[in-house]
Scaffold this motif. Structure first.
Motif, mmCIF file in Angstrom:
data_model
loop_
_atom_site.group_PDB
_atom_site.id
_atom_site.type_symbol
_atom_site.label_atom_id
_atom_site.label_comp_id
_atom_site.label_asym_id
_atom_site.label_seq_id
_atom_site.Cartn_x
_atom_site.Cartn_y
_atom_site.Cartn_z
ATOM 1 N N VAL A 118 -7.959 -2.637 18.185
ATOM 2 C CA VAL A 118 -6.875 -1.987 17.439
ATOM 3 C C VAL A 118 -5.573 -2.384 18.126
ATOM 4 N N LEU A 119 -4.741 -3.145 17.429
ATOM 5 C CA LEU A 119 -3.569 -3.759 18.044
ATOM 6 C C LEU A 119 -2.245 -3.138 17.617
ATOM 7 N N VAL A 120 -2.316 -2.009 16.901
ATOM 8 C CA VAL A 120 -1.098 -1.313 16.475
ATOM 9 C C VAL A 120 -1.426 0.157 16.271
ATOM 10 N N GLY A 121 -0.421 1.003 16.439
ATOM 11 C CA GLY A 121 -0.625 2.428 16.189
ATOM 12 C C GLY A 121 -0.609 2.732 14.698
ATOM 13 N N THR A 122 -1.252 3.826 14.309
ATOM 14 C CA THR A 122 -1.288 4.230 12.905
ATOM 15 C C THR A 122 -0.959 5.720 12.799
ATOM 16 N N PRO A 123 -0.327 6.129 11.684
ATOM 17 C CA PRO A 123 0.036 7.542 11.531
ATOM 18 C C PRO A 123 -1.151 8.459 11.249
ATOM 19 N N SER A 124 -2.276 7.879 10.842
ATOM 20 C CA SER A 124 -3.463 8.697 10.589
ATOM 21 C C SER A 124 -4.711 7.888 10.894
ATOM 22 N N LYS A 125 -5.851 8.566 10.913
ATOM 23 C CA LYS A 125 -7.130 7.905 11.183
ATOM 24 C C LYS A 125 -7.842 7.508 9.887
ATOM 25 N N LEU A 126 -7.172 7.707 8.756
ATOM 26 C CA LEU A 126 -7.777 7.420 7.462
ATOM 27 C C LEU A 126 -7.497 5.987 7.040
ATOM 28 N N SER A 127 -8.497 5.351 6.440
ATOM 29 C CA SER A 127 -8.440 3.907 6.249
ATOM 30 C C SER A 127 -8.358 3.434 4.802
ATOM 31 N N PHE A 128 -8.971 4.164 3.877
ATOM 32 C CA PHE A 128 -9.110 3.669 2.492
ATOM 33 C C PHE A 128 -8.256 4.472 1.530
ATOM 34 N N PRO A 129 -7.354 3.782 0.802
ATOM 35 C CA PRO A 129 -7.022 2.354 0.826
ATOM 36 C C PRO A 129 -5.886 2.081 1.808
ATOM 37 N N SER A 130 -5.539 0.821 1.975
ATOM 38 C CA SER A 130 -4.414 0.455 2.828
ATOM 39 C C SER A 130 -3.105 0.763 2.117
ATOM 40 N N SER A 131 -2.313 1.654 2.697
ATOM 41 C CA SER A 131 -1.013 1.991 2.105
ATOM 42 C C SER A 131 -0.054 0.809 2.175
ATOM 43 N N HIS A 132 -0.170 0.008 3.241
ATOM 44 C CA HIS A 132 0.680 -1.171 3.358
ATOM 45 C C HIS A 132 0.409 -2.143 2.212
ATOM 46 N N ALA A 133 -0.872 -2.359 1.913
ATOM 47 C CA ALA A 133 -1.218 -3.273 0.817
ATOM 48 C C ALA A 133 -0.778 -2.697 -0.524
ATOM 49 N N THR A 134 -0.883 -1.375 -0.665
ATOM 50 C CA THR A 134 -0.493 -0.724 -1.920
ATOM 51 C C THR A 134 1.004 -0.894 -2.193
ATOM 52 N N SER A 135 1.827 -0.472 -1.245
ATOM 53 C CA SER A 135 3.278 -0.523 -1.468
ATOM 54 C C SER A 135 3.795 -1.957 -1.538
ATOM 55 N N THR A 136 3.183 -2.857 -0.763
ATOM 56 C CA THR A 136 3.614 -4.256 -0.793
ATOM 57 C C THR A 136 3.342 -4.879 -2.154
ATOM 58 N N THR A 137 2.187 -4.587 -2.733
ATOM 59 C CA THR A 137 1.862 -5.147 -4.047
ATOM 60 C C THR A 137 2.797 -4.600 -5.121
ATOM 61 N N THR A 138 3.040 -3.299 -5.089
ATOM 62 C CA THR A 138 3.957 -2.703 -6.064
ATOM 63 C C THR A 138 5.349 -3.315 -5.941
ATOM 64 N N ALA A 139 5.838 -3.445 -4.710
ATOM 65 C CA ALA A 139 7.162 -4.020 -4.489
ATOM 66 C C ALA A 139 7.216 -5.473 -4.936
ATOM 67 N N ALA A 140 6.183 -6.242 -4.615
ATOM 68 C CA ALA A 140 6.166 -7.658 -4.972
ATOM 69 C C ALA A 140 6.212 -7.845 -6.485
ATOM 70 N N VAL A 141 5.446 -7.046 -7.206
ATOM 71 C CA VAL A 141 5.408 -7.178 -8.669
ATOM 72 C C VAL A 141 6.725 -6.729 -9.296
ATOM 73 N N LEU A 142 7.204 -5.560 -8.908
ATOM 74 C CA LEU A 142 8.401 -5.002 -9.541
ATOM 75 C C LEU A 142 9.684 -5.714 -9.113
ATOM 76 N N TYR A 143 9.848 -5.948 -7.840
ATOM 77 C CA TYR A 143 11.051 -6.642 -7.374
ATOM 78 C C TYR A 143 11.031 -8.101 -7.811
ATOM 79 N N GLY A 144 9.837 -8.684 -7.809
ATOM 80 C CA GLY A 144 9.728 -10.058 -8.288
ATOM 81 C C GLY A 144 10.149 -10.187 -9.733
ATOM 82 N N GLY A 145 9.791 -9.193 -10.551
ATOM 83 C CA GLY A 145 10.198 -9.203 -11.955
ATOM 84 C C GLY A 145 11.705 -9.115 -12.109
ATOM 85 N N LEU A 146 12.334 -8.307 -11.277
ATOM 86 C CA LEU A 146 13.789 -8.153 -11.346
ATOM 87 C C LEU A 146 14.520 -9.397 -10.832
ATOM 88 N N LEU A 147 13.921 -10.080 -9.884
ATOM 89 C CA LEU A 147 14.545 -11.269 -9.316
ATOM 90 C C LEU A 147 14.160 -12.556 -10.038
#
Length: 199
Positions: A118-147
């Motif tokens: 484990v190479l980084v700290g996390t705010p919780s011990k819960l794993s599923f799903p990855s919040s980083h992957a969730t928000s990154t995908t939403t941002a990529a799709v929506l911001y990509g559409g605007l740009l």
């Protein structure tokens, strides 16, 4: 009198044969296919420059803060489409919140295999799903559409892999997070189009 033959269940192990996490009485977690994939990802990619980049991505994506900041900048700069940028940023915030909600329902623990670092700290011990992957995908799709750019291939896979390099998520965590983020993004797009058509 002959002794009765002893029967054992295939795959079963006695208490003496069980392996425990060093220094504890906790049994070793089951080695699943996902654990093996995680070991291989770390073994192949967890080199100092990659880990450094992965940690930077982790900090940027923590609580979706980096993506929300980009949405705020977009709303300030692109005045004509300020409402769309605000809606996109709200979609990112909603996606992050949805991932937290799913985590609390599923309650899957983060990887605990002793061979996975484990190479980084996390705010919780819960794993599923990855919040980083969730928000990154939403941002990529929506911001990509605007740009007017396809940001998903450039942003989502690196973030997904980074979470495994850091040893904090299983492959299914990042895949499920990305799927959830994509679903939220599509919902926000439909909402924005309907609102634009009405206006």
């Amino acid at each position: 009198m002959a002794a009765e033959p002893t029967t054992t269940t295939p795959g079963a192990s006695s208490a003496a044969e069980r392996e425990f996490i060093p220094g504890t009485e906790e049994p070793m977690p089951e080695v699943t296919t996902e654990t093996l994939v995680l070991r291989k990802v770390q073994g192949a990619l967890a080199k100092p420059p990659v880990v450094k980049a992965a940690r930077a991505m982790s900090l940027f994506g923590e609580h979706a803060a980096g993506w929300l900041a980009i949405g705020a900048v977009g709303a300030l700069v692109d005045r004509k489409r300020r409402g769309e940028w605000v809606a996109a940023a709200a979609g990112v915030a909603f996606a992050h919140g949805a991932s937290i909600g799913v985590k609390r329902v599923v309650r899957r623990s983060r990887p605990g295999d002793p061979q996975v670092k484990v190479l980084v700290g996390t705010p919780s011990k819960l794993s599923f799903p990855s919040s980083h992957a969730t928000s990154t995908t939403t941002a990529a799709v929506l911001y990509g559409g605007l740009l007017g750019k396809r940001l998903t291939p450039a942003l989502v896979p690196p973030m997904m892999v980074s979470r495994m390099v850091l040893g904090v998520h299983y492959p299914s965590d990042v895949l499920a997070g990305s799927a959830l983020g994509g679903a939220v993004a599509l919902g926000v797009r439909r909402f924005t189009r309907r609102r634009r058509n009405r206006g």
